[in-house]
Motif scaffolding. Structure first.
Motif: not given
Length: 422
Positions: A54-55, A57, A68-69, A85, A98, A100
């Motif tokens: 999740d999150g 690039t 991205e995201d 997303r 995670a 990000r």
């Protein structure tokens, strides 16, 4: 003296014993009971994980597209969705990794590595190689490692096994299989057509996915001359034809220009090392679709050797090989990344990508040698090398933009293997 004209060994009855012995040598029993979490130790064949990355690039090596995201959804070890997303529905009750602030890439493909133990297999995965092709082992350990990968994917890369080396002097490898013992009586070693076919047949019967042979002596032994040719084109053609009868390709250890040329014209699937490969051979490779696996990491390692002969060899060979890699790329010869790691030390496949970049390849093309390019060589173009629906749930998380600095691939922050975050 020729080898007796006997049929290939039966795979059904003897392969189990060979695999069991190789598994013991590779330490797989200890790995399954000690190295793996309890769930992996008791896992049934084919067990795969569920995960949401999740999150991060996301980089797609096939297209060069950067998202991205991004969200990558893995279910039962397979990518079900990957993208922004806003366009991706995230399921509930699924473990989340995670990402990000980090870049996400597919797991890397190592096209030339020698995996003799479970510890080496685990090290390869943790360094980012979630898929690999063996460069041969002495006692079929790579076939056992392949079985380990199927049973507990977090412990080993998905592997194309090469079995034992088709080489003039088998040495103690003659003890790897009772069906090889007649070759011990050959005065000139494994050189006749009958002997060459026999080694290939035994490999195929034991479950090898590819066949490994040589055309030159070794660079890593100071007493050998890497430019000395040990097999001619006719002998190599015999190996290629025997492998083809089993539906398999051949990778060929090579250094001299004449040796490289003979190997390519004999029909090998990939040329390994290939320091002095010349333009005529590169053009033949482009026509025939022959891959080039230069193993820059191994040649660079020679230059750091404490042995003065090997150190000088490495210093001489590396710039020559770098020029050959760039020439191959410019001519359109397909390249694959491989470190030739062996002897208990596993070099990160990201180091090979770094050296491809230093040889002059653009960053994205260097990354492709360890993703989409190597995947095609291994016959896995629809399974690995990308994070797209239907592909294996293997991924790397790295700190930094690999398109700006490929060295980030040498130290992945996290590795995901078949939906398991390691």
């Amino acid at each position: 003296m020729c080898v007796e004209n006997t049929p290939p060994p039966p795979s059904r009855l003897t392969r189990r014993g060979v695999l069991a012995g190789a598994a013991a040598l590779a330490g797989t029993a200890a790995a399954l009971s000690a190295s793996a979490p309890p769930a992996a130790a008791s896992a049934s064949p084919g067990t795969r994980g569920d995960l949401v990355i999740d999150g991060g690039t996301l980089l797609d090596p096939a297209t060069g597209e950067v998202t991205e995201d991004a969200v990558v959804i893995i279910a039962d070890g397979i990518v079900r969705a990957a993208g922004s997303r806003a366009r991706t529905r995230v399921p509930g009750n699924t473990p989340v990794l995670a990402a990000r602030g980090r870049w996400v890439l597919p797991g890397l493909v190592e096209a030339h590595i020698h995996l003799n133990t479970a510890a080496e297999a685990r090290d390869a995965v943790l360094s980012g190689a979630t898929t690999a092709r063996s460069g041969s082992t002495n006692f079929y350990q790579d076939i056992a490692v392949r079985q380990l990968a199927d049973r507990a994917p977090r412990l080993a890369p998905r592997l194309r096994a090469a079995g034992i080396f088709v080489t003039p002097d088998l040495g103690d490898t003659i003890l790897a299989d009772p069906d090889l013992t007649p070759l011990a009586t050959l005065r000139d070693g494994v050189r006749s057509r009958e002997a060459l076919r026999r080694v290939v047949e035994v490999n195929l019967a034991r479950g090898a996915d590819v066949i490994k042979t040589r055309v030159n002596e070794r660079a890593g032994l100071p007493e050998q001359d890497p430019l000395a040719q040990v097999y001619d084109r006719d002998q190599l053609s015999t190996v290629v034809a025997a492998a083809a009868r089993g539906g398999k390709g051949v990778l060929c250890h090579s250094y001299s220009e004449q040796g490289c040329h003979d190997a390519v014209l004999a029909g090998v699937r990939s040329l390994e090392h290939g320091v002095y490969v010349g333009e005529r051979t590169l053009r033949a490779m482009r026509r025939k679709g022959t891959y080039f696996t230069p193993t820059l990491t191994a040649i660079a390692g020679l230059a750091e050797s404490s042995d003065p002969v090997l150190a000088e060899r490495g210093r001489t060979y590396l710039p020559v090989l770098e020029r050959a890699v760039l020439a191959a790329h410019e001519l359109g010869v397909p390249l694959a990344a491989g470190t030739d790691s062996s002897g208990g030390k596993v070099d990160p496949i990201g180091r090979e990508v770094e050296l491809m970049r230093e040889a002059g390849l653009p960053a994205l093309d260097a990354i492709r040698t360890a993703t989409t390019g190597a995947a095609r060589l291994l016959g896995l173009r629809d399974r690995v090398g990308r994070l797209a629906p239907g592909f294996a749930g293997d991924a790397l998380l790295v700190d930094g933009d690999p398109l700006a600095d490929v060295t980030v691939l040498k130290k992945p922050v996290r590795v995901v293997r078949s939906g398991f975050a390691l």
